[in-house]
Design a protein around this motif. Structure first.
Motif, PDB file in Angstrom:
ATOM      1  N   ASN A  37       2.675  13.819  -3.559  1.00 55.45           N
ATOM      2  CA  ASN A  37       2.659  13.943  -5.005  1.00 55.45           C
ATOM      3  C   ASN A  37       1.896  15.202  -5.392  1.00 55.45           C
ATOM      4  N   CYS A  38       2.027  15.585  -6.656  1.00 53.51           N
ATOM      5  CA  CYS A  38       1.326  16.722  -7.238  1.00 53.51           C
ATOM      6  C   CYS A  38       1.803  18.036  -6.613  1.00 53.51           C
ATOM      7  N   SER A  39       0.948  18.984  -6.440  1.00 55.08           N
ATOM      8  CA  SER A  39       1.204  20.268  -5.780  1.00 55.08           C
ATOM      9  C   SER A  39       2.128  21.182  -6.570  1.00 55.08           C
ATOM     10  N   MET A  40       3.438  20.919  -6.486  1.00 52.50           N
ATOM     11  CA  MET A  40       4.441  21.867  -6.973  1.00 52.50           C
ATOM     12  C   MET A  40       5.557  21.113  -7.672  1.00 52.50           C
ATOM     13  N   GLY A  41       6.580  21.854  -8.078  1.00 49.59           N
ATOM     14  CA  GLY A  41       7.760  21.238  -8.659  1.00 49.59           C
ATOM     15  C   GLY A  41       8.658  20.639  -7.590  1.00 49.59           C
ATOM     16  N   GLY A  90      -5.345  21.433   5.957  1.00 51.41           N
ATOM     17  CA  GLY A  90      -4.618  21.712   7.185  1.00 51.41           C
ATOM     18  C   GLY A  90      -3.911  20.524   7.813  1.00 51.41           C
ATOM     19  N   ASN A  91      -3.799  19.420   7.099  1.00 49.90           N
ATOM     20  CA  ASN A  91      -3.109  18.244   7.640  1.00 49.90           C
ATOM     21  C   ASN A  91      -1.604  18.390   7.451  1.00 49.90           C
ATOM     22  N   SER A  92      -0.846  18.102   8.496  1.00 48.91           N
ATOM     23  CA  SER A  92       0.604  18.200   8.437  1.00 48.91           C
ATOM     24  C   SER A  92       1.229  16.841   8.132  1.00 48.91           C
ATOM     25  N   VAL A  93       2.514  16.856   7.844  1.00 44.83           N
ATOM     26  CA  VAL A  93       3.259  15.607   7.644  1.00 44.83           C
ATOM     27  C   VAL A  93       3.167  14.743   8.890  1.00 44.83           C
ATOM     28  N   CYS A  94       3.318  15.361  10.048  1.00 49.72           N
ATOM     29  CA  CYS A  94       3.233  14.617  11.315  1.00 49.72           C
ATOM     30  C   CYS A  94       1.866  13.966  11.480  1.00 49.72           C
ATOM     31  N   ASP A  95       0.820  14.707  11.137  1.00 43.69           N
ATOM     32  CA  ASP A  95      -0.543  14.153  11.222  1.00 43.69           C
ATOM     33  C   ASP A  95      -0.662  12.897  10.363  1.00 43.69           C
ATOM     34  N   MET A  96      -0.145  12.982   9.143  1.00 41.30           N
ATOM     35  CA  MET A  96      -0.243  11.865   8.217  1.00 41.30           C
ATOM     36  C   MET A  96       0.515  10.650   8.730  1.00 41.30           C
ATOM     37  N   LEU A 138       0.839  -1.195   0.000  1.00 37.83           N
ATOM     38  CA  LEU A 138       0.000   0.000   0.000  1.00 37.83           C
ATOM     39  C   LEU A 138       0.879   1.252   0.000  1.00 37.83           C
ATOM     40  N   TYR A 139       0.660   2.108  -0.984  1.00 37.64           N
ATOM     41  CA  TYR A 139       1.430   3.342  -1.141  1.00 37.64           C
ATOM     42  C   TYR A 139       0.474   4.511  -0.911  1.00 37.64           C
ATOM     43  N   LEU A 140       0.833   5.404   0.008  1.00 37.85           N
ATOM     44  CA  LEU A 140      -0.079   6.454   0.455  1.00 37.85           C
ATOM     45  C   LEU A 140       0.557   7.822   0.243  1.00 37.85           C
ATOM     46  N   SER A 141      -0.158   8.705  -0.463  1.00 38.71           N
ATOM     47  CA  SER A 141       0.419   9.994  -0.818  1.00 38.71           C
ATOM     48  C   SER A 141      -0.612  11.109  -0.699  1.00 38.71           C
ATOM     49  N   MET A 142      -0.155  12.247  -0.195  1.00 41.74           N
ATOM     50  CA  MET A 142      -1.007  13.426  -0.093  1.00 41.74           C
ATOM     51  C   MET A 142      -0.381  14.580  -0.858  1.00 41.74           C
ATOM     52  N   SER A 143      -1.179  15.593  -1.127  1.00 50.58           N
ATOM     53  CA  SER A 143      -0.729  16.778  -1.851  1.00 50.58           C
ATOM     54  C   SER A 143      -0.604  17.940  -0.873  1.00 50.58           C
ATOM     55  N   PHE A 144       0.603  18.488  -0.760  1.00 55.28           N
ATOM     56  CA  PHE A 144       0.909  19.511   0.241  1.00 55.28           C
ATOM     57  C   PHE A 144       1.151  20.873  -0.405  1.00 55.28           C
ATOM     58  N   GLU A 145       0.907  21.916   0.375  1.00 60.87           N
ATOM     59  CA  GLU A 145       1.219  23.280  -0.020  1.00 60.87           C
ATOM     60  C   GLU A 145       2.627  23.645   0.476  1.00 60.87           C
ATOM     61  N   LYS A 146       3.104  24.827   0.059  1.00 57.58           N
ATOM     62  CA  LYS A 146       4.455  25.251   0.452  1.00 57.58           C
ATOM     63  C   LYS A 146       4.605  25.368   1.964  1.00 57.58           C
ATOM     64  N   VAL A 147       3.510  25.615   2.666  1.00 58.29           N
ATOM     65  CA  VAL A 147       3.572  25.762   4.119  1.00 58.29           C
ATOM     66  C   VAL A 147       3.775  24.424   4.827  1.00 58.29           C
ATOM     67  N   GLY A 148       3.760  23.326   4.079  1.00 54.92           N
ATOM     68  CA  GLY A 148       3.985  22.019   4.680  1.00 54.92           C
ATOM     69  C   GLY A 148       2.725  21.345   5.169  1.00 54.92           C
ATOM     70  N   LYS A 149       1.568  21.884   4.783  1.00 55.92           N
ATOM     71  CA  LYS A 149       0.287  21.273   5.142  1.00 55.92           C
ATOM     72  C   LYS A 149      -0.569  21.137   3.885  1.00 55.92           C
ATOM     73  N   GLU A 191      11.680  21.256  -6.429  1.00 52.45           N
ATOM     74  CA  GLU A 191      12.408  22.131  -5.519  1.00 52.45           C
ATOM     75  C   GLU A 191      11.521  22.614  -4.370  1.00 52.45           C
ATOM     76  N   LEU A 192      10.292  23.012  -4.687  1.00 51.18           N
ATOM     77  CA  LEU A 192       9.390  23.522  -3.657  1.00 51.18           C
ATOM     78  C   LEU A 192       8.833  22.396  -2.784  1.00 51.18           C
ATOM     79  N   CYS A 193       8.773  21.177  -3.333  1.00 49.62           N
ATOM     80  CA  CYS A 193       8.256  20.044  -2.562  1.00 49.62           C
ATOM     81  C   CYS A 193       9.308  19.424  -1.640  1.00 49.62           C
ATOM     82  N   LEU A 194      10.574  19.685  -1.920  1.00 50.30           N
ATOM     83  CA  LEU A 194      11.642  19.012  -1.180  1.00 50.30           C
ATOM     84  C   LEU A 194      11.572  19.215   0.338  1.00 50.30           C
ATOM     85  N   PRO A 195      11.270  20.415   0.851  1.00 48.54           N
ATOM     86  CA  PRO A 195      11.177  20.567   2.310  1.00 48.54           C
ATOM     87  C   PRO A 195      10.124  19.660   2.941  1.00 48.54           C
TER      88      PRO A 195
END
Length: 279
Positions: A194-198, A173-179, A158-169, A200-204
């Motif tokens: 996955n998705c969201s941005m390029g 409003g779900n954070s990496v820690c929440d997930m 099972l592979y699980l992925s969410m789409s995040f904004e630059k703020v890390g949520k 470089e911006l997703c790396l953090p």
């Protein structure tokens, strides 16, 4: 680098739309133009993808019921096309995305209804014997949790992925820690974004995952934010740029690929970078 990196495919939706003037919800091409779906899968495998995602992302009950098709037909056709294209050269994952509506109290979808929708898709897809299940692009952790609880019943990776904004949520409003806290107990094969941005911006966000879990991570960003050129949406990342900016992610992620705007050329560039880094 002693950690093996698995190469995922690129974008099915934008790749299909580039091949036809008849812009349809992409899962419909399983019935309307299966040869085009087959072609995209073949091209991604030829570019180096070790795993491909079935063209079933949005083939859920609320969407399919607006057409003359059934969920079983759309999902099983998508899986069958992918497996025929793979011919054992790549693993095939049953791909499932979020619903267009929201769960209560933010929307009008009840949790029981949500579970029924995902159970229907999963039951249809598993009949075609996928190598795993990929739940992607979710912005609501509660909805992803419902889908994941349905998916673990099948005892498949099972592979699980969410789409995040630059703020890390996520937008909800779900954070990496929440997930991580909610989904790590399900023992997924990988967690990530996955998705969201390029890249470089997703790396953090990817780095934040590594700070919160030792599970394998997946990273499937867009080819940047689309820009309008002569009335058409154009992805700003060339394949070479994509490969370059994905390189830092290889220190963290075990599964890498591309989302919206990434073509087989982007995956080929990423393949070359992975091979160089792994020696």
């Amino acid at each position: 680098m002693d950690r093996h990196i698995t190469l995922l495919d690129g974008a099915m939706g934008t790749s299909l739309w580039a091949l036809t003037e008849d812009k349809q919800p992409v899962w419909r091409y399983n019935m309307l133009a299966p040869d085009l779906v087959h072609q995209v899968h073949r091209d991604m495998i030829a570019a180096g993808a070790d795993m491909i995602l079935s063209n079933t992302f949005g083939a859920n009950g609320p969407e399919v019921k607006r057409t003359a098709y059934t969920v079983e037909q759309a999902v099983r056709e998508g899986m069958a096309i992918a497996k025929d294209a793979a011919q054992g050269k790549a693993k095939v994952l049953l791909d499932i995305g979020p619903l267009t509506g929201l769960l209560e109290p933010y929307g009008d979808i009840e949790e029981d209804e949500c579970e029924e929708i995902y159970a229907q898709m999963l039951e249809a897809g598993v009949k075609e014997q996928p190598d795993g299940i990929f739940l992607e692009t979710f912005i609501d952790l509660n909805m992803l949790s419902v889908a994941a609880r349905c998916a673990v019943r099948y005892d498949l990776p099972l592979y699980l992925s969410m789409s995040f904004e630059k703020v890390g949520k996520t937008m909800m409003g779900n954070s990496v820690c929440d997930m991580v806290e909610a989904l790590a107990p399900l023992h997924p094969a990988a967690l990530g974004l996955n998705c969201s941005m390029g890249p470089e911006l997703c790396l953090p966000v990817l780095k934040a995952f590594r700070q919160h879990t030792d599970l394998p991570l997946l990273f499937k960003p867009n080819a940047g934010l689309p820009q309008m050129v002569d009335g058409k949406a154009v992805s700003p990342y060339t394949p070479e740029m994509f490969g370059r900016d994905m390189t830092p992610a290889l220190a963290y992620a075990s599964f890498v690929g591309g989302c919206c705007g990434t073509t087989c050329a982007h995956i080929a560039a990423l393949r070359d970078v992975v091979r160089h880094e792994q020696g």
